[in-house]
Design a protein around this motif. Structure first.
Motif, PDB file in Angstrom:
ATOM      1  N   UNK A  86       0.853  -1.187   0.000  1.00 13.48           N
ATOM      2  CA  UNK A  86       0.000   0.000   0.000  1.00 13.48           C
ATOM      3  C   UNK A  86       0.888   1.236   0.000  1.00 13.48           C
ATOM      4  N   UNK A  87       0.560   2.189  -0.870  1.00 10.20           N
ATOM      5  CA  UNK A  87       1.282   3.461  -0.947  1.00 10.20           C
ATOM      6  C   UNK A  87       0.282   4.579  -0.675  1.00 10.20           C
ATOM      7  N   UNK A  88       0.584   5.441   0.287  1.00  6.29           N
ATOM      8  CA  UNK A  88      -0.309   6.542   0.653  1.00  6.29           C
ATOM      9  C   UNK A  88       0.422   7.866   0.513  1.00  6.29           C
ATOM     10  N   UNK A  89      -0.281   8.851  -0.040  1.00  3.98           N
ATOM     11  CA  UNK A  89       0.339  10.161  -0.241  1.00  3.98           C
ATOM     12  C   UNK A  89      -0.430  11.278   0.465  1.00  3.98           C
ATOM     13  N   UNK A  90      -1.214  10.918   1.476  1.00  5.53           N
ATOM     14  CA  UNK A  90      -1.834  11.926   2.312  1.00  5.53           C
ATOM     15  C   UNK A  90      -3.239  12.311   1.896  1.00  5.53           C
ATOM     16  N   UNK A  91      -3.808  13.234   2.667  1.00  4.63           N
ATOM     17  CA  UNK A  91      -5.227  13.522   2.588  1.00  4.63           C
ATOM     18  C   UNK A  91      -5.938  12.579   3.548  1.00  4.63           C
ATOM     19  N   UNK A  92      -6.978  13.071   4.227  1.00  2.03           N
ATOM     20  CA  UNK A  92      -7.585  12.257   5.281  1.00  2.03           C
ATOM     21  C   UNK A  92      -8.151  10.936   4.771  1.00  2.03           C
ATOM     22  N   UNK A  93      -8.468  10.861   3.483  1.00  4.30           N
ATOM     23  CA  UNK A  93      -9.005   9.611   2.942  1.00  4.30           C
ATOM     24  C   UNK A  93      -7.978   8.487   2.974  1.00  4.30           C
ATOM     25  N   UNK A 111      -4.345   3.144   5.313  1.00  5.22           N
ATOM     26  CA  UNK A 111      -3.062   2.905   5.974  1.00  5.22           C
ATOM     27  C   UNK A 111      -3.270   2.100   7.254  1.00  5.22           C
ATOM     28  N   UNK A 112      -4.265   2.480   8.050  1.00  2.00           N
ATOM     29  CA  UNK A 112      -4.522   1.778   9.304  1.00  2.00           C
ATOM     30  C   UNK A 112      -4.945   0.336   9.057  1.00  2.00           C
ATOM     31  N   UNK A 113      -5.845   0.147   8.093  1.00  3.45           N
ATOM     32  CA  UNK A 113      -6.324  -1.205   7.797  1.00  3.45           C
ATOM     33  C   UNK A 113      -5.186  -2.081   7.287  1.00  3.45           C
ATOM     34  N   UNK A 114      -4.396  -1.548   6.360  1.00  2.00           N
ATOM     35  CA  UNK A 114      -3.281  -2.319   5.794  1.00  2.00           C
ATOM     36  C   UNK A 114      -2.255  -2.659   6.870  1.00  2.00           C
ATOM     37  N   UNK A 115      -1.920  -1.665   7.697  1.00  2.00           N
ATOM     38  CA  UNK A 115      -0.939  -1.908   8.747  1.00  2.00           C
ATOM     39  C   UNK A 115      -1.380  -2.992   9.705  1.00  2.00           C
ATOM     40  N   UNK A 150      -3.336  -5.379   9.033  1.00  2.00           N
ATOM     41  CA  UNK A 150      -3.428  -6.659   8.323  1.00  2.00           C
ATOM     42  C   UNK A 150      -2.044  -7.165   7.905  1.00  2.00           C
ATOM     43  N   UNK A 151      -0.994  -6.459   8.313  1.00  2.00           N
ATOM     44  CA  UNK A 151       0.364  -6.917   8.029  1.00  2.00           C
ATOM     45  C   UNK A 151       0.848  -6.645   6.626  1.00  2.00           C
ATOM     46  N   UNK A 152       0.208  -5.708   5.929  1.00  2.00           N
ATOM     47  CA  UNK A 152       0.611  -5.364   4.560  1.00  2.00           C
ATOM     48  C   UNK A 152       1.602  -4.205   4.614  1.00  2.00           C
ATOM     49  N   UNK A 153       2.735  -4.296   3.919  1.00  2.00           N
ATOM     50  CA  UNK A 153       3.718  -3.197   3.935  1.00  2.00           C
ATOM     51  C   UNK A 153       3.098  -1.891   3.441  1.00  2.00           C
ATOM     52  N   UNK A 154       3.347  -0.814   4.195  1.00  2.00           N
ATOM     53  CA  UNK A 154       2.821   0.510   3.871  1.00  2.00           C
ATOM     54  C   UNK A 154       3.980   1.481   3.647  1.00  2.00           C
ATOM     55  N   UNK A 191       1.938   7.236  10.234  1.00  2.00           N
ATOM     56  CA  UNK A 191       3.355   6.873  10.173  1.00  2.00           C
ATOM     57  C   UNK A 191       3.698   5.652  11.029  1.00  2.00           C
ATOM     58  N   UNK A 192       2.932   5.414  12.086  1.00  2.00           N
ATOM     59  CA  UNK A 192       3.223   4.265  12.960  1.00  2.00           C
ATOM     60  C   UNK A 192       3.042   2.941  12.223  1.00  2.00           C
ATOM     61  N   UNK A 193       2.285   2.964  11.116  1.00  2.00           N
ATOM     62  CA  UNK A 193       2.043   1.742  10.348  1.00  2.00           C
ATOM     63  C   UNK A 193       2.980   1.620   9.143  1.00  2.00           C
ATOM     64  N   UNK A 194       3.813   2.646   8.921  1.00  2.00           N
ATOM     65  CA  UNK A 194       4.610   2.697   7.691  1.00  2.00           C
ATOM     66  C   UNK A 194       5.947   1.988   7.838  1.00  2.00           C
TER      67      UNK A 194
END
Length: 358
Positions: A97-104, A109-113, A115-119, A136-139
């Motif tokens: 999962x790649x996230x570039x910000x914005x509240x959406x 990010x939380x769900x992926x983190x 579930x053990x998916x690299x963020x 960031x805690x999930x990244x």
């Protein structure tokens, strides 16, 4: 080798969406085929992304800086948003999962983190956004655009790259706009589709001085809502000034400008720097957490720009003339811009992720 599947999360503004699309395009260039995006229904991200990539709609909840009452219902709404994100993750089965910000982006990010998916997170601004700070805690790693931004992520590995931009054309392939008359220095004043009120006001006040410099050509992109009002207020636009609402082929104007006057949004700055252009920056005074001024100060500190606030006394045209008369200073600013601008940032980020995950 198993083909990796990527899910991107971004939204709210073009400043969050464009970098995500740039990284995704780089991944495609490197052979990644399974790429999808998650975002809100009928949103900017859906309009920008759907023509290029598969898109799933998720619910999201705005994050308010420092507002207890506005955030009172946040836990419940965020729980629902994370559940919505989990449904998309189960459907797409991303490896990364790649996230570039914005509240959406935060629910994804939380769900992926969890579930053990690299963020991987990419932060565009010198002041980190709320979603990226919380997420960031999930990244596994966070890509930032300056050393100043690293301090917002003390507990996560960071790497400094430029802000990802789409592949830019080579200057030599761009025709010189006819508004930039041959034999003159060229100045581009750009305020985005809506224009920039602070810049427009200072330009109006400077027109009589500009009229006396026929050795300088100015293109003033004032925004669709402002051009007619400016023409009504100003009895005469100097012949060396082109006032316009929009600019087709904006890259031709950027590429052939000797100096650019602009706001300091992350995406705009990234393109100015990628082209190696000196600039005078007017940060938008109402940007969240004043992030545009922080962006501008980073570029100023590097020697690639001058900064003037909307609230400062009008020194715009004096700055323009002083720089254009000092070829050595202008060249040094251009070199500084090239040194901090990374037109291949999207490729570098994509390679870094692929090297780690493949």
């Amino acid at each position: 080798m198993k083909q990796k599947t990527f899910l991107f999360a971004c939204g709210g503004t073009g400043g969050h969406v464009f970098p995500a699309v740039a990284i995704a395009e780089s991944l495609k260039k490197f052979g990644v085929e399974q790429i999808s995006f998650a975002g809100r229904k009928d949103s900017m991200e859906s309009r920008l992304v759907k023509p290029r990539f598969e898109f799933d709609e998720i619910s999201a909840v705005p994050l308010h800086r420092g507002s207890f009452m506005q955030n009172l219902s946040l836990p419940y709404k965020l729980f629902k948003a994370v559940q919505s994100a989990k449904d998309v993750i189960k459907k797409r089965k991303p490896d990364v999962v790649v996230a570039t910000g914005g509240y959406v982006s935060l629910p994804v990010v939380m769900a992926a983190g969890r579930m053990g998916i690299p963020v991987y997170i990419q932060e565009q601004n010198a002041v980190a956004g709320v979603a990226n700070k919380v997420g960031s805690r999930y990244a596994k790693k966070i890509f930032v655009t300056s050393a100043e931004a690293q301090k917002f992520f003390p507990n996560t590995e960071t790497q400094v790259f430029g802000n990802p931009v789409r592949e830019l054309p080579k200057i030599e392939t761009l025709p010189r706009p006819k508004e930039f008359r041959e034999g003159t220095k060229s100045v581009l004043i750009v305020g985005g589709s809506q224009g920039a009120r602070g810049i427009n006001v200072k330009m109006e006040e400077s027109l009589s001085a500009i009229a006396g410099r026929t050795d300088i050509s100015v293109v003033w992109q004032a925004g669709a809502k402002n051009v007619e009002n400016i023409r009504e207020r100003v009895s005469h636009i100097p012949e060396n000034v082109t006032l316009t609402a929009f600019l087709d082929n904006i890259y031709a104007y950027i590429g052939h400008a000797d100096l650019i006057v602009s706001r300091a949004g992350a995406s705009t700055l990234a393109e100015i720097l990628a082209f190696g252009k000196p600039s005078i920056l007017f940060p938008f005074p109402f940007a969240t957490a004043n992030h545009q001024e922080f962006n501008a100060r980073v570029v100023e500190k590097a020697g690639a720009a001058l900064v003037e606030l909307d609230s400062d006394p009008n020194d715009l045209w004096n700055k323009v003339q002083t720089l254009l008369l000092n070829e050595e200073k202008l060249n040094k600013m251009a070199q500084a811009a090239k040194s901090i601008g990374m037109p291949d940032a999207a490729d570098q980020i994509a390679k870094t992720i692929l090297d780690a995950e493949c």
